[in-house]
Design a protein around this motif. Structure first.
Motif, PDB file in Angstrom:
ATOM      1  N   ALA A  56       1.240  -5.747 -14.453  1.00  0.00           N
ATOM      2  CA  ALA A  56       0.289  -6.233 -13.445  1.00  0.00           C
ATOM      3  C   ALA A  56      -0.526  -7.396 -14.013  1.00  0.00           C
ATOM      4  O   ALA A  56      -0.968  -7.370 -15.164  1.00  0.00           O
ATOM      5  N   GLY A  57      -0.714  -8.406 -13.195  1.00  0.00           N
ATOM      6  CA  GLY A  57      -1.434  -9.600 -13.612  1.00  0.00           C
ATOM      7  C   GLY A  57      -0.511 -10.743 -14.007  1.00  0.00           C
ATOM      8  O   GLY A  57      -0.963 -11.875 -14.190  1.00  0.00           O
ATOM      9  N   MET A  58       0.789 -10.458 -14.119  1.00  0.00           N
ATOM     10  CA  MET A  58       1.752 -11.485 -14.491  1.00  0.00           C
ATOM     11  C   MET A  58       2.476 -11.994 -13.242  1.00  0.00           C
ATOM     12  O   MET A  58       2.427 -11.378 -12.172  1.00  0.00           O
ATOM     13  N   THR A  59       3.136 -13.140 -13.391  1.00  0.00           N
ATOM     14  CA  THR A  59       3.903 -13.748 -12.309  1.00  0.00           C
ATOM     15  C   THR A  59       5.335 -13.961 -12.776  1.00  0.00           C
ATOM     16  O   THR A  59       5.570 -14.499 -13.858  1.00  0.00           O
ATOM     17  N   GLY A 112       8.975 -15.565 -11.426  1.00  0.00           N
ATOM     18  CA  GLY A 112       9.692 -16.305 -10.396  1.00  0.00           C
ATOM     19  C   GLY A 112       8.833 -16.655  -9.196  1.00  0.00           C
ATOM     20  O   GLY A 112       9.332 -16.749  -8.074  1.00  0.00           O
ATOM     21  N   GLY A 113       7.536 -16.831  -9.426  1.00  0.00           N
ATOM     22  CA  GLY A 113       6.618 -17.140  -8.330  1.00  0.00           C
ATOM     23  C   GLY A 113       6.098 -15.923  -7.613  1.00  0.00           C
ATOM     24  O   GLY A 113       5.341 -16.049  -6.644  1.00  0.00           O
ATOM     25  N   VAL A 114       6.484 -14.717  -8.060  1.00  0.00           N
ATOM     26  CA  VAL A 114       6.030 -13.471  -7.453  1.00  0.00           C
ATOM     27  C   VAL A 114       4.892 -12.886  -8.287  1.00  0.00           C
ATOM     28  O   VAL A 114       5.064 -12.626  -9.484  1.00  0.00           O
ATOM     29  N   GLU A 115       3.732 -12.696  -7.660  1.00  0.00           N
ATOM     30  CA  GLU A 115       2.580 -12.124  -8.347  1.00  0.00           C
ATOM     31  C   GLU A 115       2.699 -10.604  -8.365  1.00  0.00           C
ATOM     32  O   GLU A 115       2.913  -9.984  -7.322  1.00  0.00           O
ATOM     33  N   LEU A 116       2.548 -10.010  -9.537  1.00  0.00           N
ATOM     34  CA  LEU A 116       2.641  -8.562  -9.678  1.00  0.00           C
ATOM     35  C   LEU A 116       1.241  -7.981  -9.870  1.00  0.00           C
ATOM     36  O   LEU A 116       0.528  -8.356 -10.800  1.00  0.00           O
ATOM     37  N   VAL A 117       0.816  -7.075  -8.975  1.00  0.00           N
ATOM     38  CA  VAL A 117      -0.537  -6.517  -9.014  1.00  0.00           C
ATOM     39  C   VAL A 117      -0.484  -5.014  -8.730  1.00  0.00           C
ATOM     40  O   VAL A 117       0.542  -4.479  -8.311  1.00  0.00           O
ATOM     41  N   LEU A 118      -1.615  -4.352  -8.949  1.00  0.00           N
ATOM     42  CA  LEU A 118      -1.717  -2.926  -8.638  1.00  0.00           C
ATOM     43  C   LEU A 118      -2.199  -2.696  -7.218  1.00  0.00           C
ATOM     44  O   LEU A 118      -1.830  -1.700  -6.584  1.00  0.00           O
ATOM     45  N   GLU A 119      -3.041  -3.580  -6.721  1.00  0.00           N
ATOM     46  CA  GLU A 119      -3.494  -3.575  -5.335  1.00  0.00           C
ATOM     47  C   GLU A 119      -3.997  -4.968  -5.013  1.00  0.00           C
ATOM     48  O   GLU A 119      -4.151  -5.796  -5.898  1.00  0.00           O
ATOM     49  N   ALA A 120      -4.232  -5.232  -3.745  1.00  0.00           N
ATOM     50  CA  ALA A 120      -4.681  -6.563  -3.345  1.00  0.00           C
ATOM     51  C   ALA A 120      -5.700  -6.443  -2.226  1.00  0.00           C
ATOM     52  O   ALA A 120      -5.839  -5.392  -1.585  1.00  0.00           O
ATOM     53  N   VAL A 121      -6.423  -7.528  -1.997  1.00  0.00           N
ATOM     54  CA  VAL A 121      -7.358  -7.622  -0.876  1.00  0.00           C
ATOM     55  C   VAL A 121      -6.904  -8.789  -0.006  1.00  0.00           C
ATOM     56  O   VAL A 121      -6.723  -9.905  -0.493  1.00  0.00           O
ATOM     57  N   VAL A 127       3.275 -11.475  -3.053  1.00  0.00           N
ATOM     58  CA  VAL A 127       2.467 -10.554  -3.850  1.00  0.00           C
ATOM     59  C   VAL A 127       3.175  -9.197  -3.878  1.00  0.00           C
ATOM     60  O   VAL A 127       3.426  -8.607  -2.823  1.00  0.00           O
ATOM     61  N   PHE A 128       3.486  -8.718  -5.055  1.00  0.00           N
ATOM     62  CA  PHE A 128       4.218  -7.467  -5.245  1.00  0.00           C
ATOM     63  C   PHE A 128       3.243  -6.409  -5.767  1.00  0.00           C
ATOM     64  O   PHE A 128       2.733  -6.520  -6.870  1.00  0.00           O
ATOM     65  N   ILE A 129       2.974  -5.391  -4.947  1.00  0.00           N
ATOM     66  CA  ILE A 129       2.136  -4.258  -5.358  1.00  0.00           C
ATOM     67  C   ILE A 129       3.067  -3.125  -5.789  1.00  0.00           C
ATOM     68  O   ILE A 129       3.833  -2.614  -4.972  1.00  0.00           O
TER      69      ILE A 129
END
Length: 300
Positions: A123-126, A128-137, A109-111
């Motif tokens: 943000a919201g896209m993946t 190479g298997g890496v999730e791109l987000v703005l924040e995570a829980v 998960v990449f923030i």
């Protein structure tokens, strides 16, 4: 001519996605057995800068396995790359290592942070298997819910005085260049890595402090949103502290301290200081610091 970055970013063809051959290549045999963790957090790698300790990070990533890997911002330094391209093979190797982990079943998960803020639009896209987000829980084994954020939104200097942040970035870059030269001399004297810039920054921080208390601001946000804790990066200071019933975790960086956070299978989270554990030497790249020596010799 096909470049290494072309290989890293294999294109999708009409017959499906081609998997680069290097993703399935076996890892080099290590002298240390791999440590197994539930979760690992790293941030502030600053790929694309001469201060990045990519060799030590590759050594660390080759030495661990985890179910989830959080990249907590500033993995790539877009600010620096806009001013001039610097991308040695060790930086490619960090990218390869992360993509290999994702390919082999690790959730990555990449923030996005402030230095790689150009990725926030995706943000919201993946990739190479890496999730791109703005924040995570993140939920720990023992049921605690942690907010995972880069943390620049709570830095008063970055948020309210961006011009001052860029000025500080320039001064900080000069300090990092001094750090490179300093450690080049230490290597020639057969001495391990030691961060002059981290030492100086701690002295300045103790004397001046931040205009606003970054750590308290991040903790207050976690409290107001009902979290049990918060994991962040941004200020390059690895730390675990308690604030009003919640836990503040900072995973540090891979420019100065070379630290990460790791959650074991019981839910316990601790700081891993890779320089302290390896003595400042890495097994992944025997010629550690060759790029720094070249930088000192050329004056770039």
């Amino acid at each position: 001519m096909r470049t290494q970055m072309d290989t890293l970013l294999e294109q999708t063809t009409s017959t499906g996605t081609r998997i680069p051959e290097w993703l399935d290549l076996p890892d080099p045999k290590g002298f240390r057995p791999k440590r197994k963790y539930r979760t690992i957090w790293i941030s502030d790698v600053h790929l694309g800068t001469r201060g990045c300790n990519a060799e030590l990070l590759v050594d660390f990533l080759r030495s661990v396995e985890c179910q989830t890997l959080y990249l907590v911002g500033d993995i790539v330094d877009g600010w620096r790359l806009r001013k001039g391209w610097y991308w040695p093979d060790a930086h490619n190797e960090v990218v390869r290592r992360i993509l290999k982990m994702a390919h082999r079943g690790t959730r990555v998960v990449f923030i996005a942070g402030n230095h790689d803020e150009m990725l926030r639009d995706y943000a919201g896209m993946t990739f190479g298997g890496v999730e791109l987000v703005l924040e995570a829980v993140h939920e720990t084994v023992d049921g605690r819910k942690l907010l995972v954020t880069h943390g620049d939104a709570f830095d008063g200097v970055v948020l309210y005085h961006k011009w001052l942040a860029f000025l500080g970035d320039k001064a900080y870059s000069m300090l990092l260049r001094a750090n490179i030269a300093f450690n080049a001399v230490r290597r020639r004297l057969k001495m391990p890595y030691w961060s002059l810039s981290a030492y100086m920054k701690k002295k300045v921080k103790n004397a001046v402090q931040y205009v606003c208390s970054y750590e308290e601001a991040v903790a207050s946000e976690a409290i107001s949103r009902g979290f049990d804790g918060v994991v962040c990066g941004h200020i390059h200071c690895a730390e675990i502290r308690e604030f009003s019933g919640i836990t503040y975790y900072n995973d540090g960086d891979w420019v100065e301290s070379c630290t990460a956070l790791a959650e074991d299978m019981t839910g316990h989270i601790a700081i891993i200081d890779w320089v302290a554990e390896t003595g400042g030497h890495d097994s992944a790249f025997p010629a550690m610091g060759a790029t720094a020596d070249a930088a000192m010799e050329t004056g770039t």
